[in-house]
Design an enzyme around this catalytic site. Structure first.
Site, mmCIF file in Angstrom:
data_model
loop_
_atom_site.group_PDB
_atom_site.id
_atom_site.type_symbol
_atom_site.label_atom_id
_atom_site.label_comp_id
_atom_site.label_asym_id
_atom_site.label_seq_id
_atom_site.Cartn_x
_atom_site.Cartn_y
_atom_site.Cartn_z
ATOM 1 N N GLU A 18 0.835 -1.210 0.000
ATOM 2 C CA GLU A 18 0.000 0.000 0.000
ATOM 3 C C GLU A 18 0.868 1.259 0.000
ATOM 4 O O GLU A 18 0.590 2.239 -0.701
ATOM 5 C CB GLU A 18 -0.939 -0.031 1.209
ATOM 6 C CG GLU A 18 -1.731 1.236 1.449
ATOM 7 C CD GLU A 18 -1.645 1.700 2.895
ATOM 8 O OE1 GLU A 18 -1.286 2.874 3.130
ATOM 9 O OE2 GLU A 18 -1.931 0.885 3.799
ATOM 10 N N GLU A 95 7.382 3.845 11.390
ATOM 11 C CA GLU A 95 5.977 3.702 11.768
ATOM 12 C C GLU A 95 5.811 2.612 12.826
ATOM 13 O O GLU A 95 5.065 2.783 13.804
ATOM 14 C CB GLU A 95 5.142 3.368 10.526
ATOM 15 C CG GLU A 95 3.651 3.396 10.752
ATOM 16 C CD GLU A 95 2.845 3.101 9.487
ATOM 17 O OE1 GLU A 95 1.604 3.068 9.580
ATOM 18 O OE2 GLU A 95 3.451 2.898 8.418
#
Length: 386
Positions: A18, A95
């Site tokens: 993604e 992240e």
């Protein structure tokens, strides 16, 4: 396609993919992709869940073709340049680090891993650091080739749009999608259990939950209403009893989440290391007593909340587009909003009582992070709920 569709050795690939889809195609650089939408004042993003990956763009009606061009380009012509891949690998590792530093986020992920151990649905969507550090380009490309194909896709738009024209535009733009494979998902098996992590924090972050319902269960809306009664908003039972009356938490809420073949019901709270000794008995007592003393007033209030949320979502173009995708994936057709309202209206007190008792009959799952020395064991909590 989502994290449920990954083998363990490539956990995190759906999410990595993604990210990479925005990092360059045969016709555009990563910057040009971003500028294409920014230049017309639009907004573009994506997300990955356990069961779906979504790419979305929001822009003015006259710029629709810009959105179609960008989305169709990244789905068909992404190049996965090694240099960009290495940069994005670093971004995803950052992240992961951000999540690991946030116990209020991680406690929910640890809960799901404990509830569904050694299964795709229980693994982190974002993946493990060691896998992301080492995963090769060809694994990501293969995942896209296998899963990004028309039989697993819905393209949805809402707003000032002509349906026939939109269908034609999409048909003309999406001519080079891969053939892909139909992979059978591993059926989810809820097991329950306990995750405890002693950590020097100010708060104990806690999730107590149970097996819920899948999308297709006849009591799906009864569970939604029960969840709202227990922990949606400041007038809910848990908020009133545990925060307002006793001051044991700053935040506490309940939520019900469904998947294609299973579901979960959770209570999420943050409390102090001393307050935890009082919180658990009170929380278990509220869960145990709810099926016995539901009132028509609170049932109607929660129905009103759910009706209002359903109707208000229909005023958002982005929500309408997303709802249509979900309905086509789960039901194979669009559902008239009045049909949904009718299902909410038809929920009865007895159906809520039934689902509340059914929830408690499953083995609880508890996950906790923080100063948890005084937190009761799972066995003791389970005895309180019997």
């Amino acid at each position: 396609v989502g994290s449920r569709d990954e083998h363990e050795e490539i956990n995190g690939t759906a999410h990595f993919l993604e990210h990479m889809a925005f990092k360059g195609t045969t016709t555009k650089t990563a910057k040009e992709i971003a500028e294409k939408v920014d230049n017309v004042g639009g907004f573009m993003n994506a997300f990955t869940s356990e069961e779906t990956t979504a790419y979305f763009v929001q822009l003015l009606e006259q710029n629709l073709q810009v959105g179609i061009d960008v989305i169709s380009d990244i789905l068909q012509n992404s190049t996965f340049e090694p240099e960009e891949l290495e940069k994005e690998r670093g971004v995803i590792l950052q992240e992961i680090g951000m999540y690991l530093d946030d116990p209020s986020e991680m406690v929910g992920d640890y809960w799901q891993r404990t509830a569904f151990p050694n299964q795709p649905i229980g693994r982190l969507i974002i993946g493990k650091k060691e896998i992301i550090q080492s995963i090769k380009r060809d694994k990501i490309v293969n995942f896209m080739q296998n899963n990004y194909h028309p039989s697993k896709m819905v393209v949805s738009a809402a707003g000032k749009i002509n349906h026939e024209n939109f269908v034609e535009q999409i048909s003309n733009s999406m001519i080079n999608l891969p053939n892909g494979n139909i992979n059978k998902r591993v059926k989810a098996l809820y097991q329950g259990g306990e995750y405890r992590e002693e950590k020097a924090l100010e708060q104990v972050h806690l999730v107590l939950g149970f097996k819920g319902l899948d999308y297709y269960d006849e009591d799906y809306y009864a569970l939604k209403i029960y969840s709202a009664i227990m922990g949606a908003g400041m007038s809910s039972r848990l908020f009133q009893e545990i925060r307002e009356k006793r001051g044991l938490v700053y935040s506490i809420y309940a939520s019900a989440r469904s998947f294609y073949d299973t579901g979960i019901f959770q209570v999420v709270a943050g409390t102090g290391k001393e307050e935890i000794t009082e919180l658990l008995p009170v929380l278990c007592g509220e869960l145990l007593n709810a099926p016995k003393n539901l009132t028509e007033k609170e049932i109607e209030k929660s129905k009103t909340q759910l009706r209002a949320a359903t109707l208000m979502a229909s005023e958002s173009t982005m929500s309408n587009a997303a709802i249509a995708v979900h309905q086509l994936f789960t039901e194979g057709k669009l559902i008239d909003i009045q049909e949904t309202i009718e299902k909410i209206n038809n929920v009865t007190k007895s159906s809520i009582e039934k689902i509340a008792n059914k929830i408690l009959s499953s083995k609880p799952t508890i996950a906790s992070i923080g100063p948890i020395k005084q937190l009761e064991t799972l066995d003791k909590i389970q005895k309180r709920l019997n």
